[in-house]
Motif scaffolding. Structure first.
Motif, PDB file in Angstrom:
ATOM      1  N   TYR A 136       0.803  -1.227   0.000  1.00 57.05           N
ATOM      2  CA  TYR A 136       0.000   0.000   0.000  1.00 57.05           C
ATOM      3  C   TYR A 136       0.832   1.273   0.000  1.00 57.05           C
ATOM      4  O   TYR A 136       0.570   2.187  -0.767  1.00 57.05           O
ATOM      5  CB  TYR A 136      -0.972   0.009   1.182  1.00 57.05           C
ATOM      6  N   LEU A 137       1.828   1.358   0.880  1.00 48.84           N
ATOM      7  CA  LEU A 137       2.614   2.586   0.957  1.00 48.84           C
ATOM      8  C   LEU A 137       3.373   2.849  -0.339  1.00 48.84           C
ATOM      9  O   LEU A 137       3.186   3.894  -0.965  1.00 48.84           O
ATOM     10  CB  LEU A 137       3.594   2.550   2.131  1.00 48.84           C
ATOM     11  N   LEU A 138       4.209   1.920  -0.746  1.00 48.75           N
ATOM     12  CA  LEU A 138       5.011   2.138  -1.954  1.00 48.75           C
ATOM     13  C   LEU A 138       4.167   2.296  -3.213  1.00 48.75           C
ATOM     14  O   LEU A 138       4.385   3.252  -3.974  1.00 48.75           O
ATOM     15  CB  LEU A 138       6.036   1.014  -2.125  1.00 48.75           C
ATOM     16  N   PRO A 139       3.193   1.426  -3.492  1.00 48.65           N
ATOM     17  CA  PRO A 139       2.378   1.631  -4.688  1.00 48.65           C
ATOM     18  C   PRO A 139       1.606   2.953  -4.642  1.00 48.65           C
ATOM     19  O   PRO A 139       1.450   3.621  -5.666  1.00 48.65           O
ATOM     20  CB  PRO A 139       1.418   0.443  -4.704  1.00 48.65           C
ATOM     21  N   GLY A 140       1.130   3.344  -3.460  1.00 49.04           N
ATOM     22  CA  GLY A 140       0.402   4.610  -3.344  1.00 49.04           C
ATOM     23  C   GLY A 140       1.292   5.799  -3.647  1.00 49.04           C
ATOM     24  O   GLY A 140       0.892   6.725  -4.357  1.00 49.04           O
ATOM     25  N   VAL A 141       2.497   5.781  -3.117  1.00 50.72           N
ATOM     26  CA  VAL A 141       3.450   6.867  -3.385  1.00 50.72           C
ATOM     27  C   VAL A 141       3.804   6.886  -4.872  1.00 50.72           C
ATOM     28  O   VAL A 141       3.814   7.941  -5.502  1.00 50.72           O
ATOM     29  CB  VAL A 141       4.717   6.707  -2.511  1.00 50.72           C
ATOM     30  N   ASN A 142       4.085   5.723  -5.427  1.00 50.87           N
ATOM     31  CA  ASN A 142       4.441   5.658  -6.858  1.00 50.87           C
ATOM     32  C   ASN A 142       3.299   6.112  -7.761  1.00 50.87           C
ATOM     33  O   ASN A 142       3.522   6.732  -8.788  1.00 50.87           O
ATOM     34  CB  ASN A 142       4.883   4.244  -7.230  1.00 50.87           C
ATOM     35  N   ALA A 143       2.061   5.829  -7.380  1.00 48.93           N
ATOM     36  CA  ALA A 143       0.909   6.251  -8.188  1.00 48.93           C
ATOM     37  C   ALA A 143       0.719   7.763  -8.119  1.00 48.93           C
ATOM     38  O   ALA A 143       0.369   8.399  -9.115  1.00 48.93           O
ATOM     39  CB  ALA A 143      -0.358   5.540  -7.708  1.00 48.93           C
ATOM     40  N   ARG A 144       0.926   8.345  -6.940  1.00 53.23           N
ATOM     41  CA  ARG A 144       0.725   9.792  -6.773  1.00 53.23           C
ATOM     42  C   ARG A 144       1.890  10.612  -7.317  1.00 53.23           C
ATOM     43  O   ARG A 144       1.722  11.746  -7.721  1.00 53.23           O
ATOM     44  CB  ARG A 144       0.508  10.121  -5.305  1.00 53.23           C
ATOM     45  N   TYR A 145       3.085  10.044  -7.267  1.00 51.25           N
ATOM     46  CA  TYR A 145       4.293  10.755  -7.686  1.00 51.25           C
ATOM     47  C   TYR A 145       5.100   9.903  -8.654  1.00 51.25           C
ATOM     48  O   TYR A 145       6.179   9.412  -8.318  1.00 51.25           O
ATOM     49  CB  TYR A 145       5.143  11.119  -6.459  1.00 51.25           C
ATOM     50  N   PRO A 146       4.571   9.715  -9.874  1.00 55.93           N
ATOM     51  CA  PRO A 146       5.290   8.881 -10.839  1.00 55.93           C
ATOM     52  C   PRO A 146       6.585   9.562 -11.291  1.00 55.93           C
ATOM     53  O   PRO A 146       6.721  10.772 -11.219  1.00 55.93           O
ATOM     54  CB  PRO A 146       4.295   8.745 -11.993  1.00 55.93           C
ATOM     55  N   ARG A 203       9.739  -0.553  11.644  1.00 56.71           N
ATOM     56  CA  ARG A 203      11.199  -0.578  11.803  1.00 56.71           C
ATOM     57  C   ARG A 203      11.822  -1.667  10.942  1.00 56.71           C
ATOM     58  O   ARG A 203      12.849  -1.448  10.298  1.00 56.71           O
ATOM     59  CB  ARG A 203      11.561  -0.794  13.270  1.00 56.71           C
ATOM     60  N   ASP A 204      11.195  -2.845  10.909  1.00 57.83           N
ATOM     61  CA  ASP A 204      11.708  -3.944  10.081  1.00 57.83           C
ATOM     62  C   ASP A 204      11.685  -3.574   8.604  1.00 57.83           C
ATOM     63  O   ASP A 204      12.608  -3.880   7.852  1.00 57.83           O
ATOM     64  CB  ASP A 204      10.902  -5.228  10.307  1.00 57.83           C
ATOM     65  N   TRP A 205      10.600  -2.908   8.184  1.00 58.90           N
ATOM     66  CA  TRP A 205      10.488  -2.505   6.778  1.00 58.90           C
ATOM     67  C   TRP A 205      11.591  -1.519   6.419  1.00 58.90           C
ATOM     68  O   TRP A 205      12.196  -1.603   5.368  1.00 58.90           O
ATOM     69  CB  TRP A 205       9.112  -1.900   6.531  1.00 58.90           C
ATOM     70  N   TYR A 206      11.880  -0.595   7.324  1.00 62.30           N
ATOM     71  CA  TYR A 206      12.926   0.400   7.053  1.00 62.30           C
ATOM     72  C   TYR A 206      14.318  -0.207   6.995  1.00 62.30           C
ATOM     73  O   TYR A 206      15.227   0.393   6.426  1.00 62.30           O
ATOM     74  CB  TYR A 206      12.892   1.519   8.089  1.00 62.30           C
ATOM     75  N   LEU A 207      14.508  -1.384   7.586  1.00 70.52           N
ATOM     76  CA  LEU A 207      15.808  -2.036   7.466  1.00 70.52           C
ATOM     77  C   LEU A 207      16.137  -2.353   6.013  1.00 70.52           C
ATOM     78  O   LEU A 207      17.293  -2.331   5.611  1.00 70.52           O
ATOM     79  CB  LEU A 207      15.840  -3.315   8.308  1.00 70.52           C
ATOM     80  N   THR A 208      15.112  -2.663   5.229  1.00 75.01           N
ATOM     81  CA  THR A 208      15.338  -2.961   3.807  1.00 75.01           C
ATOM     82  C   THR A 208      15.006  -1.773   2.903  1.00 75.01           C
ATOM     83  O   THR A 208      15.221  -1.836   1.707  1.00 75.01           O
ATOM     84  CB  THR A 208      14.503  -4.181   3.366  1.00 75.01           C
ATOM     85  N   HIS A 209      14.457  -0.703   3.476  1.00 72.58           N
ATOM     86  CA  HIS A 209      14.136   0.523   2.732  1.00 72.58           C
ATOM     87  C   HIS A 209      14.630   1.714   3.553  1.00 72.58           C
ATOM     88  O   HIS A 209      13.834   2.410   4.167  1.00 72.58           O
ATOM     89  CB  HIS A 209      12.629   0.660   2.514  1.00 72.58           C
ATOM     90  N   PRO A 210      15.941   1.927   3.598  1.00 73.30           N
ATOM     91  CA  PRO A 210      16.472   2.960   4.490  1.00 73.30           C
ATOM     92  C   PRO A 210      15.938   4.354   4.155  1.00 73.30           C
ATOM     93  O   PRO A 210      15.890   4.739   2.989  1.00 73.30           O
ATOM     94  CB  PRO A 210      17.984   2.908   4.278  1.00 73.30           C
TER      95      PRO A 210
END
Length: 83
Positions: free
Chosen positions: A7-17, A38-45
């Motif tokens: 949801y977060l990444l696809p939403g950002v990519n859709a709004r700001y291509p 926090r776990d997600w940010y470990l792979t997406h700094p």
């Protein structure tokens, strides 16, 4: 993890291509410090901006805010835009 990836990444990519960077500014709210985030940010700094102008805007809105003044979604939107 799925919530952020699905949801977060696809939403950002859709709004700001495009390839322009998008800054996501967060505070120390519990939702931002949850283990799954926090776990997600470990792979997406994150790459923090030097200045967080949102905090100043938020502070002014909170000081001037009168919740009872917004009776519907349109009133709420208008109050947020003019704060």
């Amino acid at each position: 993890m799925q919530l952020l990836n699905n949801y977060l990444l696809p939403g950002v990519n859709a709004r700001y291509p495009g390839d322009a960077p998008v800054n996501i500014i967060e505070d120390n709210s519990l939702i931002h410090t949850a283990r799954i985030v926090r776990d997600w940010y470990l792979t997406h700094p994150p790459r923090s901006p030097d200045l967080n102008f949102i905090e100043n805007v938020w502070s002014k809105m909170v000081i001037d805010w009168v919740p009872q003044a917004a009776q519907n979604v349109e009133d709420l939107e208008q109050r947020v835009r003019h704060s």
